[in-house]
Design a protein around this motif. Structure first.
Motif, PDB file in Angstrom:
ATOM      1  N   GLY A 199       0.697  36.434  61.426  1.00 56.62           N
ATOM      2  CA  GLY A 199       2.002  35.780  61.355  1.00 56.62           C
ATOM      3  C   GLY A 199       2.630  35.755  62.734  1.00 56.62           C
ATOM      4  N   PHE A 200       3.172  34.604  63.107  1.00 58.06           N
ATOM      5  CA  PHE A 200       3.703  34.431  64.463  1.00 58.06           C
ATOM      6  C   PHE A 200       5.240  34.351  64.468  1.00 58.06           C
ATOM      7  N   ALA A 201       5.800  34.516  65.663  1.00 56.91           N
ATOM      8  CA  ALA A 201       7.261  34.484  65.817  1.00 56.91           C
ATOM      9  C   ALA A 201       7.841  33.105  65.523  1.00 56.91           C
ATOM     10  N   ASP A 202       6.999  32.065  65.584  1.00 56.18           N
ATOM     11  CA  ASP A 202       7.508  30.721  65.272  1.00 56.18           C
ATOM     12  C   ASP A 202       7.296  30.370  63.803  1.00 56.18           C
ATOM     13  N   GLY A 203       6.922  31.353  63.005  1.00 59.57           N
ATOM     14  CA  GLY A 203       6.789  31.129  61.566  1.00 59.57           C
ATOM     15  C   GLY A 203       5.401  30.731  61.108  1.00 59.57           C
ATOM     16  N   LEU A 204       4.502  30.465  62.057  1.00 58.46           N
ATOM     17  CA  LEU A 204       3.133  30.067  61.720  1.00 58.46           C
ATOM     18  C   LEU A 204       2.360  31.244  61.109  1.00 58.46           C
ATOM     19  N   VAL A 205       1.555  30.958  60.089  1.00 59.36           N
ATOM     20  CA  VAL A 205       0.607  31.952  59.587  1.00 59.36           C
ATOM     21  C   VAL A 205      -0.793  31.349  59.677  1.00 59.36           C
ATOM     22  N   LEU A 206      -1.684  32.053  60.365  1.00 61.54           N
ATOM     23  CA  LEU A 206      -3.071  31.599  60.513  1.00 61.54           C
ATOM     24  C   LEU A 206      -3.999  32.584  59.818  1.00 61.54           C
ATOM     25  N   LEU A 207      -5.079  32.053  59.260  1.00 63.11           N
ATOM     26  CA  LEU A 207      -6.182  32.899  58.820  1.00 63.11           C
ATOM     27  C   LEU A 207      -7.253  32.774  59.892  1.00 63.11           C
ATOM     28  N   VAL A 208      -7.710  33.903  60.403  1.00 61.37           N
ATOM     29  CA  VAL A 208      -8.672  33.884  61.498  1.00 61.37           C
ATOM     30  C   VAL A 208      -9.957  34.565  61.019  1.00 61.37           C
ATOM     31  N   ARG A 209     -11.082  33.850  61.137  1.00 60.35           N
ATOM     32  CA  ARG A 209     -12.366  34.419  60.751  1.00 60.35           C
ATOM     33  C   ARG A 209     -12.971  35.082  61.974  1.00 60.35           C
ATOM     34  N   LEU A 210     -13.300  36.359  61.846  1.00 62.02           N
ATOM     35  CA  LEU A 210     -13.747  37.101  63.016  1.00 62.02           C
ATOM     36  C   LEU A 210     -15.141  36.687  63.480  1.00 62.02           C
ATOM     37  N   ASP A 213     -16.594  33.779  63.841  1.00 57.54           N
ATOM     38  CA  ASP A 213     -16.670  32.650  64.769  1.00 57.54           C
ATOM     39  C   ASP A 213     -15.307  32.249  65.341  1.00 57.54           C
ATOM     40  N   GLY A 214     -14.269  32.993  65.015  1.00 55.96           N
ATOM     41  CA  GLY A 214     -12.942  32.678  65.556  1.00 55.96           C
ATOM     42  C   GLY A 214     -12.282  31.476  64.924  1.00 55.96           C
ATOM     43  N   ALA A 215     -12.885  30.940  63.848  1.00 59.65           N
ATOM     44  CA  ALA A 215     -12.289  29.758  63.210  1.00 59.65           C
ATOM     45  C   ALA A 215     -10.917  30.094  62.622  1.00 59.65           C
ATOM     46  N   GLU A 216     -10.021  29.099  62.643  1.00 57.04           N
ATOM     47  CA  GLU A 216      -8.655  29.316  62.178  1.00 57.04           C
ATOM     48  C   GLU A 216      -8.305  28.315  61.088  1.00 57.04           C
ATOM     49  N   ILE A 217      -7.520  28.754  60.133  1.00 61.88           N
ATOM     50  CA  ILE A 217      -6.929  27.832  59.158  1.00 61.88           C
ATOM     51  C   ILE A 217      -5.443  28.131  59.120  1.00 61.88           C
ATOM     52  N   PRO A 243     -10.679  44.408  74.396  1.00 61.93           N
ATOM     53  CA  PRO A 243     -10.435  43.935  73.024  1.00 61.93           C
ATOM     54  C   PRO A 243     -10.943  42.502  72.854  1.00 61.93           C
ATOM     55  N   ARG A 244     -11.162  42.115  71.602  1.00 63.68           N
ATOM     56  CA  ARG A 244     -11.413  40.702  71.323  1.00 63.68           C
ATOM     57  C   ARG A 244     -10.071  40.009  71.195  1.00 63.68           C
ATOM     58  N   MET A 245     -10.031  38.774  71.654  1.00 59.61           N
ATOM     59  CA  MET A 245      -8.790  38.008  71.564  1.00 59.61           C
ATOM     60  C   MET A 245      -9.101  36.694  70.873  1.00 59.61           C
ATOM     61  N   LEU A 246      -8.451  36.463  69.752  1.00 60.18           N
ATOM     62  CA  LEU A 246      -8.702  35.253  68.976  1.00 60.18           C
ATOM     63  C   LEU A 246      -7.386  34.537  68.683  1.00 60.18           C
ATOM     64  N   ALA A 247      -7.498  33.302  68.264  1.00 64.36           N
ATOM     65  CA  ALA A 247      -6.356  32.517  67.803  1.00 64.36           C
ATOM     66  C   ALA A 247      -5.204  32.448  68.806  1.00 64.36           C
ATOM     67  N   PRO A 248      -5.484  31.987  70.029  1.00 65.53           N
ATOM     68  CA  PRO A 248      -4.379  31.807  70.981  1.00 65.53           C
ATOM     69  C   PRO A 248      -3.357  30.816  70.412  1.00 65.53           C
ATOM     70  N   ALA A 249      -2.080  31.124  70.584  1.00 63.16           N
ATOM     71  CA  ALA A 249      -1.048  30.291  69.954  1.00 63.16           C
ATOM     72  C   ALA A 249       0.174  30.204  70.861  1.00 63.16           C
ATOM     73  N   GLN A 250       1.099  29.346  70.474  1.00 65.09           N
ATOM     74  CA  GLN A 250       2.356  29.185  71.226  1.00 65.09           C
ATOM     75  C   GLN A 250       3.229  30.407  71.067  1.00 65.09           C
ATOM     76  N   GLY A 251       3.334  30.857  69.817  1.00 66.04           N
ATOM     77  CA  GLY A 251       4.256  31.954  69.510  1.00 66.04           C
ATOM     78  C   GLY A 251       3.591  33.309  69.665  1.00 66.04           C
ATOM     79  N   LEU A 252       4.409  34.325  69.583  1.00 66.99           N
ATOM     80  CA  LEU A 252       3.955  35.700  69.652  1.00 66.99           C
ATOM     81  C   LEU A 252       3.444  36.110  68.270  1.00 66.99           C
ATOM     82  N   ALA A 253       2.268  36.735  68.237  1.00 68.90           N
ATOM     83  CA  ALA A 253       1.768  37.269  66.964  1.00 68.90           C
ATOM     84  C   ALA A 253       2.596  38.507  66.619  1.00 68.90           C
ATOM     85  N   VAL A 254       3.258  38.493  65.462  1.00 64.74           N
ATOM     86  CA  VAL A 254       4.129  39.621  65.121  1.00 64.74           C
ATOM     87  C   VAL A 254       3.626  40.432  63.931  1.00 64.74           C
ATOM     88  N   GLU A 255       2.961  39.772  62.981  1.00 64.71           N
ATOM     89  CA  GLU A 255       2.462  40.492  61.810  1.00 64.71           C
ATOM     90  C   GLU A 255       0.969  40.221  61.655  1.00 64.71           C
TER      91      GLU A 255
END
Lengths: 340, 332
Positions: free
Chosen positions: B278-289, B291-295, B253-265
């Motif tokens: 959406g992550f378990a710590d409440g963070l929401v990221l937009l990930v562009r496939l 180039d892997g860029a995140e906002i 698989p491709r793996m993008l947007a490594p983060a502290q929390g668990l990706a849940v949604e």
């Protein structure tokens, strides 16, 4: 941790009095609201909007652990109940008379979402004083339920003589020497003795020591009957051994080597997990100022440092295994080899 | 993408106060429908009007949406359908008042389950039912043809509700929960009780095991082009390749947007190769496939993200959390 919803599991063979106990819990004025997961709708005479019917779907986990089973329906129901968090203080799970308590208990350790939001408080077994002796002979489920329990109600004591009662208590003790035992009629027991026990809380493992201690796993423990009749079983009384389920109790004042102990106990439950129903222990590791406590169900182990050893406290390690045809000599030898 | 992008996005978020756990969120046209844990929906219309719509007498256990109708199942035994105008109708009431565990919508039909029994109400309002071997863990309509997939213990069942033929059974040991068809209808994928996915290529029932997760996978979604299956269940966004005829067989698989929390949604943008996570710590990221860029669309909060959805054009992203925080990010 503190905002986890406590869950009490009610077990007991058919007709022992589970529904009577449940009705007491729901009708007594304790100011608490319970969500109740039952198997038979309609038996509960009390109006409670949070009663859910369960299907007792026992699922095996694909994790290479043959005794690792969970209650799939319970995972789904608890997930649903948590949508209404704040509407109840605790959950009670009633199991059918033929149910094995292990899958229910394991659900709280295996499923992350369930474990994050709820905690297993205690497994309570209701036993019929008149018929338990027979059931222990012909119903392996009844024996499992006694072996597994943290709290046992020996119910319907009015239907037996004092001698019969003492005998049945000794049979219970022979299977499970460390559960809290209460004599009841119509399940009349102060609810504090059944609910909010924290029996699965590692911090509270100490609470179990009076019944938990002892080296022979036999019938010589004072029980904790609320009637004040502490049955110190007198010399001359038969000393029961159950042919099938025993407890193996180990203790040592020699410090343990954690690098030997953990591989040993993990290997033990990996191999003998299917026959080990429950285990609990308080451990003194060499050079470790903290008490380490653990407990387990079949192959699942859960342990942590509890608190520093006190100055006035004997640094002693104690473990109890309860299980079916346990390889006692192996266990004793293995444990002895973990000493420094 | 830069910090300035993040600042502008969080500034363009309309805060919603749902008043309790957000179990799911869906868009009815451009109205965000926040499904609360109990009793009600909160409809947040583009004109900033908010309406609370009481639909269930108790907990809301499941929700599904086709953009026109939001179908919900409750612990009151009711299946309800609600539109953007807050008009709610009863689809069905379970005769035994059992919990409605799962719902699905597709082909103009509605499906729901209560324990082992699965129901479909067709576009012509005809009701059909079938039984599965254990409680349904998930339901999904096929993208083409009137066919329903039902996940359960030890496999999944494919059912043509209008056909007399016995449902087809796909076997795989273990408890199968969420279920989804690939957009081309060639693959069926389930999330399991164990931290893994299972897939079947429907042409030959060939198995695909997708493992390596840190936790049970609760959220699955297909990218707009159908080439990738985005999932939570790890400390990053996991994307399984489904472009070829073998799907992810033998591929990583491709793996993008490594983060502290668990990706849940996860929720895939409906048009572009962008995934909201959406992550378990409440963070929401937009990930562009590409180039892997995140906002950062939402900064971490007190509770896990529990709901995430795009509107049909991808100009609005709605999110909700377990502790009842919610918002709509306007990307238009």
């Amino acid at each position: 941790m503190t905002d986890k919803i406590p869950v009490t599991v009610l077990t007991g063979y058919l007709g022992a009095g589970k529904t009577t106990l449940l009705n007491r819990i729901l009708s007594e004025p304790h100011g608490k609201k319970y969500a109740v997961i039952v198997n038979e709708f309609g038996e509960i005479g009390i109006d409670n909007e949070l009663i859910v019917g369960a299907d007792e779907e026992v699922f095996e986990m694909n994790n290479g652990c043959i005794c690792c089973t969970v209650r799939g329906d319970l995972i789904r129901i608890i997930d649903g109940l948590m949508r209404r968090k704040g509407k109840f203080d605790a959950i009670i799970v009633e199991t059918t008379g033929l149910a094995d308590p292990a899958p229910v208990a394991q659900t709280f350790f295996v499923d992350e979402a369930v474990g994050r939001r709820t905690r297993l408080d205690a497994v309570v077994a209701v036993a019929d004083a008149k018929w338990l002796k027979d059931r222990l002979k012909d119903a392996p489920e009844a024996k499992n339920q006694i072996a597994f329990a943290d709290v046992i109600l020996v119910n319907k004591t009015d239907l037996v003589t004092p001698e019969e009662l003492r005998e049945i208590e000794m049979r219970v003790r022979a299977i499970n020497p460390y559960a809290r035992l209460h004599r009841t009629q119509r399940c009349s027991v102060p609810l504090g003795d059944v609910l909010a026990r924290n029996a699965f809380d590692l911090e509270r493992i100490l609470d179990l020591e009076p019944a938990f201690l002892g080296s022979d796993g036999g019938a010589h423990h004072p029980d904790h009957g609320r009637d004040g009749a502490h049955a110190h079983h007198h010399d001359g009384m038969a000393h029961y051994h159950d042919e099938e389920i025993q407890s193996v109790s180990l203790r040592t004042e020699e410090p343990l080597d954690p690098d030997k102990f953990f591989p040993w106990v993990q290997d033990l439950v990996a191999k003998d997990g299917p026959s080990i129903l429950r285990c609990k222990g308080i451990l003194a590791f060499q050079g470790d100022p903290q008490r380490f406590v653990f407990q387990g169900i079949h192959m699942i182990l859960d342990g942590d440092h509890q608190r520093p050893w006190r100055e006035d406290e004997k640094r002693e390690s104690r473990i109890v295994f309860i299980g079916r045809n346990l390889p006692e000599e192996n266990i004793r030898r293995g444990f002895a080899a973990c000493q420094v | 993408m830069t910090d300035a992008d993040t600042a502008s996005l969080t500034e363009r978020t309309r805060a919603i106060v749902p008043g309790g756990l957000v179990a799911a969120v869906h868009f009815l046209k451009d109205t965000a429908a926040f499904v609360l844990g109990e009793a009600a929906l909160l409809l947040a219309a583009p004109n900033r009007e908010q309406r609370r719509v009481a639909i269930h007498d108790g907990g809301i256990l499941a929700a599904a949406c086709d953009g026109q109708r939001l179908v919900t199942g409750g612990d009151d035994g009711k299946v309800m359908a609600t539109d953007a105008g807050a008009d709610s109708t009863i689809v069905a009431v379970d005769p035994k008042r059992r919990w409605i565990d799962q719902v699905a919508i597709g082909s103009g039909a509605v499906a729901w389950s209560a324990g082992r029994q699965v129901f479909v109400k067709t576009a012509k309002s005809e009701e059909r039912t079938t039984d599965v071997p254990s409680s349904a863990g998930g339901l999904a309509f096929a993208p083409k043809g009137f066919r329903l997939a039902i996940a359960h213990y030890n496999g999944a069942t494919l059912w043509f509700p209008n056909a007399a033929a016995a449902p087809e059974r796909l076997e795989w040991k273990g408890s199968h929960l969420a279920v989804t068809f690939s957009p081309d209808g060639k693959f069926l994928v389930t999330a399991m009780q164990e931290p893994m996915l299972h897939g079947w290529r429907l042409a030959d029932a060939k198995h695909m095991r997708m493992a390596g997760y840190a936790a049970k996978v609760r959220s699955l979604d297909w990218t707009a082009d159908g080439d990738w299956l985005a999932t939570g269940g790890s400390n990053q966004l996991i994307l399984w390749p489904f472009a070829g005829k073998d799907g992810p067989l033998g591929k990583m698989p491709r793996m993008l947007a490594p983060a502290q929390g668990l990706a849940v949604e996860v929720a895939c943008h409906p048009r572009q190769p962008v995934v909201a996570v959406g992550f378990a710590d409440g963070l929401v990221l937009l990930v562009r496939l590409d180039d892997g860029a995140e906002i950062v669309a939402r900064r971490p909060g007190a509770a896990p993200v529990s709901a995430l959805a795009w509107n049909a054009t991808g100009s609005l992203l709605a999110f909700g959390t377990e502790d009842g925080e919610a918002g709509i990010v306007d990307l238009g």
